[in-house]
Design a protein around this motif. Structure first.
Motif, PDB file in Angstrom:
ATOM      1  N   GLU A 183       0.835  -1.205   0.000  1.00  0.00           N
ATOM      2  CA  GLU A 183       0.000   0.000   0.000  1.00  0.00           C
ATOM      3  C   GLU A 183       0.869   1.253   0.000  1.00  0.00           C
ATOM      4  O   GLU A 183       0.571   2.229  -0.689  1.00  0.00           O
ATOM      5  CB  GLU A 183      -0.928  -0.001   1.210  1.00  0.00           C
ATOM      6  CG  GLU A 183      -2.064  -0.985   1.114  1.00  0.00           C
ATOM      7  CD  GLU A 183      -2.906  -1.026   2.385  1.00  0.00           C
ATOM      8  OE1 GLU A 183      -2.881  -0.049   3.174  1.00  0.00           O
ATOM      9  OE2 GLU A 183      -3.591  -2.052   2.585  1.00  0.00           O
ATOM     10  N   LEU A 184       1.934   1.236   0.785  1.00  0.00           N
ATOM     11  CA  LEU A 184       2.853   2.370   0.805  1.00  0.00           C
ATOM     12  C   LEU A 184       3.491   2.578  -0.572  1.00  0.00           C
ATOM     13  O   LEU A 184       3.611   3.711  -1.040  1.00  0.00           O
ATOM     14  CB  LEU A 184       3.935   2.163   1.868  1.00  0.00           C
ATOM     15  CG  LEU A 184       3.478   2.249   3.322  1.00  0.00           C
ATOM     16  CD1 LEU A 184       4.563   1.729   4.257  1.00  0.00           C
ATOM     17  CD2 LEU A 184       3.107   3.686   3.678  1.00  0.00           C
ATOM     18  N   ASP A 235       0.605   4.147  -2.603  1.00  0.00           N
ATOM     19  CA  ASP A 235      -0.105   5.361  -2.192  1.00  0.00           C
ATOM     20  C   ASP A 235       0.749   6.453  -1.563  1.00  0.00           C
ATOM     21  O   ASP A 235       0.294   7.591  -1.448  1.00  0.00           O
ATOM     22  CB  ASP A 235      -1.216   4.999  -1.194  1.00  0.00           C
ATOM     23  CG  ASP A 235      -2.228   4.028  -1.784  1.00  0.00           C
ATOM     24  OD1 ASP A 235      -2.410   4.020  -3.016  1.00  0.00           O
ATOM     25  OD2 ASP A 235      -2.835   3.261  -1.000  1.00  0.00           O
ATOM     26  N   CYS A 236       1.939   6.143  -1.114  1.00  0.00           N
ATOM     27  CA  CYS A 236       2.753   7.127  -0.398  1.00  0.00           C
ATOM     28  C   CYS A 236       3.660   7.875  -1.383  1.00  0.00           C
ATOM     29  O   CYS A 236       4.700   7.354  -1.806  1.00  0.00           O
ATOM     30  CB  CYS A 236       3.583   6.441   0.692  1.00  0.00           C
ATOM     31  SG  CYS A 236       4.597   7.596   1.644  1.00  0.00           S
ATOM     32  N   ASP A 237       3.250   9.084  -1.728  1.00  0.00           N
ATOM     33  CA  ASP A 237       3.990   9.865  -2.722  1.00  0.00           C
ATOM     34  C   ASP A 237       5.418  10.151  -2.284  1.00  0.00           C
ATOM     35  O   ASP A 237       6.343  10.121  -3.100  1.00  0.00           O
ATOM     36  CB  ASP A 237       3.256  11.181  -3.017  1.00  0.00           C
ATOM     37  CG  ASP A 237       1.945  10.961  -3.752  1.00  0.00           C
ATOM     38  OD1 ASP A 237       1.806   9.920  -4.444  1.00  0.00           O
ATOM     39  OD2 ASP A 237       1.047  11.822  -3.633  1.00  0.00           O
ATOM     40  N   LEU A 287       7.386   8.322  -0.342  1.00  0.00           N
ATOM     41  CA  LEU A 287       8.196   7.112  -0.515  1.00  0.00           C
ATOM     42  C   LEU A 287       8.459   6.854  -1.988  1.00  0.00           C
ATOM     43  O   LEU A 287       9.591   6.518  -2.369  1.00  0.00           O
ATOM     44  CB  LEU A 287       7.500   5.899   0.121  1.00  0.00           C
ATOM     45  CG  LEU A 287       8.193   4.553  -0.102  1.00  0.00           C
ATOM     46  CD1 LEU A 287       9.622   4.554   0.441  1.00  0.00           C
ATOM     47  CD2 LEU A 287       7.375   3.428   0.539  1.00  0.00           C
ATOM     48  N   ARG A 288       7.449   6.999  -2.824  1.00  0.00           N
ATOM     49  CA  ARG A 288       7.626   6.768  -4.266  1.00  0.00           C
ATOM     50  C   ARG A 288       8.707   7.702  -4.830  1.00  0.00           C
ATOM     51  O   ARG A 288       9.538   7.283  -5.632  1.00  0.00           O
ATOM     52  CB  ARG A 288       6.300   6.941  -5.009  1.00  0.00           C
ATOM     53  CG  ARG A 288       5.320   5.804  -4.718  1.00  0.00           C
ATOM     54  CD  ARG A 288       3.978   6.016  -5.391  1.00  0.00           C
ATOM     55  NE  ARG A 288       4.071   6.045  -6.843  1.00  0.00           N
ATOM     56  CZ  ARG A 288       4.126   4.971  -7.622  1.00  0.00           C
ATOM     57  NH1 ARG A 288       4.125   3.751  -7.094  1.00  0.00           N
ATOM     58  NH2 ARG A 288       4.195   5.101  -8.938  1.00  0.00           N
ATOM     59  N   TYR A 312       8.650   4.492   6.970  1.00  0.00           N
ATOM     60  CA  TYR A 312       7.234   4.639   6.639  1.00  0.00           C
ATOM     61  C   TYR A 312       6.420   3.478   7.226  1.00  0.00           C
ATOM     62  O   TYR A 312       5.319   3.677   7.742  1.00  0.00           O
ATOM     63  CB  TYR A 312       7.034   4.699   5.124  1.00  0.00           C
ATOM     64  CG  TYR A 312       7.594   5.947   4.497  1.00  0.00           C
ATOM     65  CD1 TYR A 312       6.873   7.134   4.488  1.00  0.00           C
ATOM     66  CD2 TYR A 312       8.864   5.955   3.915  1.00  0.00           C
ATOM     67  CE1 TYR A 312       7.382   8.296   3.927  1.00  0.00           C
ATOM     68  CE2 TYR A 312       9.389   7.100   3.352  1.00  0.00           C
ATOM     69  CZ  TYR A 312       8.643   8.274   3.359  1.00  0.00           C
ATOM     70  OH  TYR A 312       9.158   9.418   2.806  1.00  0.00           O
ATOM     71  N   ALA A 360       3.355   3.499  10.100  1.00  0.00           N
ATOM     72  CA  ALA A 360       2.070   2.822   9.886  1.00  0.00           C
ATOM     73  C   ALA A 360       1.772   1.834  11.009  1.00  0.00           C
ATOM     74  O   ALA A 360       0.629   1.741  11.485  1.00  0.00           O
ATOM     75  CB  ALA A 360       2.062   2.123   8.528  1.00  0.00           C
TER      76      ALA A 360
END
Length: 193
Positions: free
Chosen positions: A39-40, A43-45, A47-48, A91, A95
């Protein structure tokens, strides 16, 4: 078990996910660390962005990461694996902390490589170490589609993580999962009581 933060871990094919499912069927909260990481990735901009800067934009897909890219890289390059973990684990730690904070009763974290995330281990009151005989684990992996040789190699690569937990100074409950699902359900029920 009031207010406990419990980690569920074990070697490949031991049955960690099955224990997690046993708990979910009882209505208990279980966070799957692998699913959380995916999911990270999706969805995690922030981290991306960090992943693209560290490994190049080809490491990303529209719905997460290029799994083949990372599998090819991290299984042959320990430094790349450590670099990836250093980016992802903060991250994931956030969570996990949010998950535990959201539950007043016992809550569970299912994670294969739990011992490699010391920041998360600090949150835990105890660890459930799921284990099964090597032959049983190998058969489970073959049923998942791995060749016998690949299954054997993966099992050997992980080694015995029980020794790692003995040095952590945290309560460890060992769950033997070499039998049937019904036997495992009974073991989980006894531990919960």
């Amino acid at each position: 078990m009031e207010g406990k933060c419990i980690g569920i871990t074990g070697t490949i094919g031991s049955g960690k996910s099955t224990v997690g499912e046993c708990l979910r069927r009882r209505g208990l909260p279980v966070l799957d660390a692998d699913a959380c990481v995916h999911e990270l990735y999706r969805d995690c901009d922030a981290l991306r962005k960090e992943l693209a800067e560290a490994f190049g934009p080809e490491c990303l897909t529209a719905d997460g990461v290029n799994r083949k890219f990372f599998a090819d890289l991290i299984f042959k390059d320990d430094a790349a694996r450590e670099k990836l973990e250093a980016l992802v684990y903060p991250y994931l730690t956030d969570a996990v902390q949010e998950f535990f904070a959201a539950h007043s009763g016992p809550a569970f974290l299912e994670a294969a490589l739990l011992h490699r995330i010391p920041q998360v281990v600090k949150f835990l009151d105890q660890v459930w170490l799921v284990d099964a005989p090597v032959k049983v684990r190998q058969e489970r992996l073959v049923l998942r589609g791995l060749s016998r040789e690949d299954a054997r190699r993966r099992i050997e690569t992980q080694g015995d993580i029980a020794a790692l937990w003995q040095a952590q100074g945290i309560a460890v409950t060992r769950i033997e999962n070499g039998g049937s699902l019904e036997q495992l359900e009974r073991r989980v029920a006894v531990i919960l009581e």
